[in-house]
Design an enzyme around this catalytic site. Structure first.
Site, PDB file in Angstrom:
ATOM      1  N   ASP A  58      38.500  25.263  10.231  1.00 34.75           N
ATOM      2  CA  ASP A  58      38.977  26.817   9.959  1.00 34.75           C
ATOM      3  C   ASP A  58      38.505  27.417   9.004  1.00 34.75           C
ATOM      4  O   ASP A  58      38.479  28.795   9.210  1.00 34.75           O
ATOM      5  CB  ASP A  58      40.772  26.388   9.943  1.00 34.75           C
ATOM      6  CG  ASP A  58      41.352  27.688  10.358  1.00 34.75           C
ATOM      7  OD1 ASP A  58      42.405  27.787  10.124  1.00 34.75           O
ATOM      8  OD2 ASP A  58      40.786  28.560  10.920  1.00 34.75           O
ATOM      9  N   ASP A  61      34.582  28.587   9.764  1.00 39.18           N
ATOM     10  CA  ASP A  61      34.201  29.344  11.031  1.00 39.18           C
ATOM     11  C   ASP A  61      34.104  30.780  10.380  1.00 39.18           C
ATOM     12  O   ASP A  61      33.228  31.717  10.850  1.00 39.18           O
ATOM     13  CB  ASP A  61      34.977  29.029  12.121  1.00 39.18           C
ATOM     14  CG  ASP A  61      36.428  29.666  12.208  1.00 39.18           C
ATOM     15  OD1 ASP A  61      37.082  29.485  13.217  1.00 39.18           O
ATOM     16  OD2 ASP A  61      36.859  30.165  11.234  1.00 39.18           O
ATOM     17  N   GLY A  62      34.936  31.241   9.859  1.00 42.97           N
ATOM     18  CA  GLY A  62      34.931  32.632   9.290  1.00 42.97           C
ATOM     19  C   GLY A  62      33.721  33.033   8.374  1.00 42.97           C
ATOM     20  O   GLY A  62      33.222  33.893   8.518  1.00 42.97           O
ATOM     21  N   ARG A  66      30.559  35.607   9.166  1.00 43.39           N
ATOM     22  CA  ARG A  66      30.133  36.660   8.159  1.00 43.39           C
ATOM     23  C   ARG A  66      28.612  36.302   7.894  1.00 43.39           C
ATOM     24  O   ARG A  66      27.697  37.043   7.785  1.00 43.39           O
ATOM     25  CB  ARG A  66      31.089  36.669   7.049  1.00 43.39           C
ATOM     26  CG  ARG A  66      32.355  37.293   7.212  1.00 43.39           C
ATOM     27  CD  ARG A  66      33.004  37.538   5.654  1.00 43.39           C
ATOM     28  NE  ARG A  66      33.556  36.296   5.169  1.00 43.39           N
ATOM     29  CZ  ARG A  66      34.691  35.747   5.559  1.00 43.39           C
ATOM     30  NH1 ARG A  66      35.304  36.434   6.758  1.00 43.39           N
ATOM     31  NH2 ARG A  66      34.989  34.711   5.042  1.00 43.39           N
ATOM     32  N   SER A  72      33.069  37.421  16.885  1.00 42.28           N
ATOM     33  CA  SER A  72      33.126  37.856  18.376  1.00 42.28           C
ATOM     34  C   SER A  72      34.526  37.955  18.621  1.00 42.28           C
ATOM     35  O   SER A  72      35.556  37.038  17.558  1.00 42.28           O
ATOM     36  CB  SER A  72      32.499  36.611  19.225  1.00 42.28           C
ATOM     37  OG  SER A  72      33.103  35.463  18.848  1.00 42.28           O
ATOM     38  N   ASP A  79      40.537  31.128  17.286  1.00 41.20           N
ATOM     39  CA  ASP A  79      41.170  30.804  16.227  1.00 41.20           C
ATOM     40  C   ASP A  79      42.740  30.877  16.066  1.00 41.20           C
ATOM     41  O   ASP A  79      43.313  29.869  15.833  1.00 41.20           O
ATOM     42  CB  ASP A  79      40.553  31.798  15.061  1.00 41.20           C
ATOM     43  CG  ASP A  79      40.428  31.300  13.711  1.00 41.20           C
ATOM     44  OD1 ASP A  79      40.242  31.835  12.895  1.00 41.20           O
ATOM     45  OD2 ASP A  79      40.626  29.938  13.545  1.00 41.20           O
ATOM     46  N   ASP A  83      45.482  28.149  16.335  1.00 37.39           N
ATOM     47  CA  ASP A  83      46.458  27.798  15.016  1.00 37.39           C
ATOM     48  C   ASP A  83      47.830  27.722  15.561  1.00 37.39           C
ATOM     49  O   ASP A  83      48.719  26.896  15.303  1.00 37.39           O
ATOM     50  CB  ASP A  83      46.448  29.195  14.435  1.00 37.39           C
ATOM     51  CG  ASP A  83      45.413  29.154  13.156  1.00 37.39           C
ATOM     52  OD1 ASP A  83      45.053  30.270  12.788  1.00 37.39           O
ATOM     53  OD2 ASP A  83      45.243  28.066  12.650  1.00 37.39           O
TER      54      ASP A  83
END
Lengths: 214, 191
Positions: A58, A61-62, A66, A72, A79, A83
């Site tokens: 988690d 992936d952010g 970047r 996307s 995401d 959650d």
């Protein structure tokens, strides 16, 4: 976690969105979650390791989105949905570990589902009014319940220990006592946001009818 | 642990009927539609949580159904928002497009949705009355014995299965909407 603006450089156009690196990490996160909840009753240590692995995914992936400029809308939605499901699964787990207080955790599940659903709807209705991009409002929602989810994860992993820990004043017990007010406040915030979100729905209809009659 | 009261069971049965009544009268409101959706989500979730307790050995099956219910409805909702933004249609108008589709296939969709809820309630009733074993064993036994529950279960289960398949398909369709939304935005920027 995804940031607000979604940009796609021309280079990325040939790379299918479903195979973007952050989205592949998203799939790995789902697999880790499925595996974790599969062993939740039989192997608590393994559950903790797998759940931690999904938490790492988690986080990654952010950053990867970047780093590779591969943000996307699908990634943001993936995401968010992951959650929602993992919070629900954690609460289900807690209804089993604390069976005598089954109602409390079922109530928290109901509150979680309703408040986020209402918030999503009201955000959509407001964004229609202000012509804001739906993607932008997603990161605020994520930030809001992220802390809450950490606490839930901690609860599930430490369930057995926590039951005795407060009495024995171990480290877990002390952390639990510190974290609980935050959790309680979060639930109050959920309640307040449900009312606010419901008001947005009502106001949306009122404005529609009044502009029609003009 | 308290089980579902008869009133709660009754409200489960009435929920799809309530939908029909809601749309046939003219008292539609956005808040009412949202309230309806949220109640459906929460009551399905609570029922499935109950079933993870009554069929603890098959906890994974019902947790999986819960995950499928939550993800497919969230994805569908999100993709509905994205499509309506892309076409600049009013929320109310896109709701009536959904309604138009719903009415066309109303009876079949109703059967599937009701089938799923009925199947869950029947599994609960069977377990609460002391039937032990896996959900599969309990189902086969009650159908084989030809009890009322068994007959109802035999009618409801295909609808329930189809509903889950539809959930899966709609997840893929909704994900495609998210992907196409980005492509459309990028193409309009490039122009």
């Amino acid at each position: 976690m995804e940031d607000s603006t979604i940009e796609d450089s021309p280079k990325q156009r040939n790379w299918p969105i479903y195979l973007y690196i952050p989205n592949i990490i998203g799939y790995a996160r789902i697999i880790a979650n499925v595996a974790a909840f599969g062993v939740a009753f039989t192997n608590k240590k393994l559950f903790a390791i797998l759940y931690f692995a999904s938490f790492v995914c988690d986080e990654l992936d952010g950053r990867f989105a970047r780093m590779f400029n591969q943000k996307s809308t699908f990634g943001a939605v993936l995401d968010m949905v992951t959650d929602r499901v993992s919070t629900a699964a954690l609460l289900v787990l807690l209804t089993h570990f604390y069976k005598s207080h089954y109602g409390l955790f079922l109530g928290l599940l109901a509150l979680d589902i309703s408040s986020h659903w209402l918030q999503m709807f009201s955000t959509h209705l407001s964004s229609k009014a202000s012509h804001k991009d739906m993607g932008d409002s997603k990161s605020t929602l994520l930030r809001l319940y992220y802390q809450h989810r950490y606490f839930m994860g901690y609860c599930a992993i430490g369930a057995e220990v926590a039951r005795h820990a407060v009495a024995e004043r171990t480290v877990y017990g002390i952390v639990l006592v510190i974290a609980l007010p935050g959790c309680a406040i979060k639930q109050l915030v959920n309640l307040v946001q449900m009312k606010t979100a419901a008001d947005v729905c009502v106001r949306y209809d009122t404005h529609r009818y009044s502009s029609k009659s003009q």
